[in-house]
Motif scaffolding. Structure first.
Motif, PDB file in Angstrom:
ATOM      1  N   ASP A  64       0.806  -1.219   0.000  1.00 17.60           N
ATOM      2  CA  ASP A  64       0.000   0.000   0.000  1.00 17.60           C
ATOM      3  C   ASP A  64       0.839   1.270   0.000  1.00 17.60           C
ATOM      4  O   ASP A  64       0.309   2.363   0.209  1.00 17.60           O
ATOM      5  CB  ASP A  64      -0.950   0.006   1.198  1.00 17.60           C
ATOM      6  CG  ASP A  64      -1.972  -1.116   1.120  1.00 17.60           C
ATOM      7  OD1 ASP A  64      -2.404  -1.428  -0.006  1.00 17.60           O
ATOM      8  OD2 ASP A  64      -2.317  -1.682   2.170  1.00 17.60           O
ATOM      9  N   ARG A  65       2.125   1.129  -0.252  1.00 16.43           N
ATOM     10  CA  ARG A  65       3.024   2.295  -0.269  1.00 16.43           C
ATOM     11  C   ARG A  65       3.055   2.915  -1.655  1.00 16.43           C
ATOM     12  O   ARG A  65       3.046   2.218  -2.657  1.00 16.43           O
ATOM     13  CB  ARG A  65       4.445   1.898   0.139  1.00 16.43           C
ATOM     14  CG  ARG A  65       4.532   1.282   1.504  1.00 16.43           C
ATOM     15  CD  ARG A  65       4.157   2.281   2.566  1.00 16.43           C
ATOM     16  NE  ARG A  65       3.992   1.583   3.836  1.00 16.43           N
ATOM     17  CZ  ARG A  65       3.643   2.184   4.936  1.00 16.43           C
ATOM     18  NH1 ARG A  65       3.431   3.472   4.949  1.00 16.43           N
ATOM     19  NH2 ARG A  65       3.502   1.503   6.048  1.00 16.43           N
ATOM     20  N   SER A  66       3.116   4.234  -1.699  1.00 16.26           N
ATOM     21  CA  SER A  66       3.154   4.955  -2.976  1.00 16.26           C
ATOM     22  C   SER A  66       4.565   4.893  -3.567  1.00 16.26           C
ATOM     23  O   SER A  66       5.538   4.580  -2.867  1.00 16.26           O
ATOM     24  CB  SER A  66       2.763   6.417  -2.758  1.00 16.26           C
ATOM     25  OG  SER A  66       3.772   7.068  -1.992  1.00 16.26           O
ATOM     26  N   GLU A  68       6.160   7.458  -4.403  1.00 16.14           N
ATOM     27  CA  GLU A  68       6.874   8.526  -3.703  1.00 16.14           C
ATOM     28  C   GLU A  68       7.525   8.000  -2.428  1.00 16.14           C
ATOM     29  O   GLU A  68       8.686   8.274  -2.134  1.00 16.14           O
ATOM     30  CB  GLU A  68       5.923   9.665  -3.372  1.00 16.14           C
ATOM     31  CG  GLU A  68       6.581  10.831  -2.667  1.00 16.14           C
ATOM     32  CD  GLU A  68       5.594  11.932  -2.312  1.00 16.14           C
ATOM     33  OE1 GLU A  68       5.926  12.707  -1.395  1.00 16.14           O
ATOM     34  OE2 GLU A  68       4.519  12.010  -2.918  1.00 16.14           O
ATOM     35  N   CYS A  69       6.785   7.215  -1.675  1.00 14.21           N
ATOM     36  CA  CYS A  69       7.322   6.623  -0.445  1.00 14.21           C
ATOM     37  C   CYS A  69       8.468   5.669  -0.764  1.00 14.21           C
ATOM     38  O   CYS A  69       9.530   5.745  -0.154  1.00 14.21           O
ATOM     39  CB  CYS A  69       6.214   5.884   0.305  1.00 14.21           C
ATOM     40  SG  CYS A  69       6.786   4.975   1.754  1.00 14.21           S
ATOM     41  N   GLN A  83       6.384  -1.174  -7.453  1.00 14.10           N
ATOM     42  CA  GLN A  83       4.946  -0.964  -7.288  1.00 14.10           C
ATOM     43  C   GLN A  83       4.162  -1.695  -8.375  1.00 14.10           C
ATOM     44  O   GLN A  83       3.127  -2.297  -8.109  1.00 14.10           O
ATOM     45  CB  GLN A  83       4.599   0.519  -7.296  1.00 14.10           C
ATOM     46  CG  GLN A  83       3.136   0.742  -6.954  1.00 14.10           C
ATOM     47  CD  GLN A  83       2.729   2.178  -7.000  1.00 14.10           C
ATOM     48  OE1 GLN A  83       2.901   2.820  -8.022  1.00 14.10           O
ATOM     49  NE2 GLN A  83       2.193   2.676  -5.892  1.00 14.10           N
TER      50      GLN A  83
END
Length: 114
Positions: A64-66, A68-69, A83
């Protein structure tokens, strides 16, 4: 060598490109992403260590991390590929669950008829 990886992936759709036996490991996921980007012998251990410092120990922890993260821990292109792989894995899991539920429904109807 890159061709061999592509051919193996084509022949075996479950191939993850990981040297690790644990396909859910972060190291395996990052190595697979690097291979997909054409960086076959790229050492991803620095990025794996950075992620583990923040308690990301399993690939599932990144789902669930973007981008950007993720890009705080690794190069942007690698983060984008990670991703993409995670999303593809999630959609495969969802499809698998749908197929199982369809099979169970068909089987129940078959049992009711008999």
């Amino acid at each position: 060598r890159e061709r061999a990886y592509r051919e193996r992936k084509t022949i075996d759709p479950n191939f993850r490109g990981s040297r690790s036996s644990d396909s859910s490991s972060i190291g395996g996921l990052l190595r697979t992403a690097a291979v997909h980007l054409g960086m076959i012998d790229y050492d991803v251990s620095t990025y794996t260590d950075r992620l583990k410092e923040d308690w990301f120990h399993e690939a599932d922890h990144l789902k669930d991390r973007s981008v950007e993260c993720l890009s705080r821990y690794m190069p942007l292109r690698l983060a984008e590929e990670v991703q993409r792989l995670l999303e593809a894995e999630s959609s495969e899991e969802i499809e698998s669950v749908k197929l199982k539920s369809i099979y169970v429904g068909v089987r129940r109807r078959s049992d009711e008829v008999n």
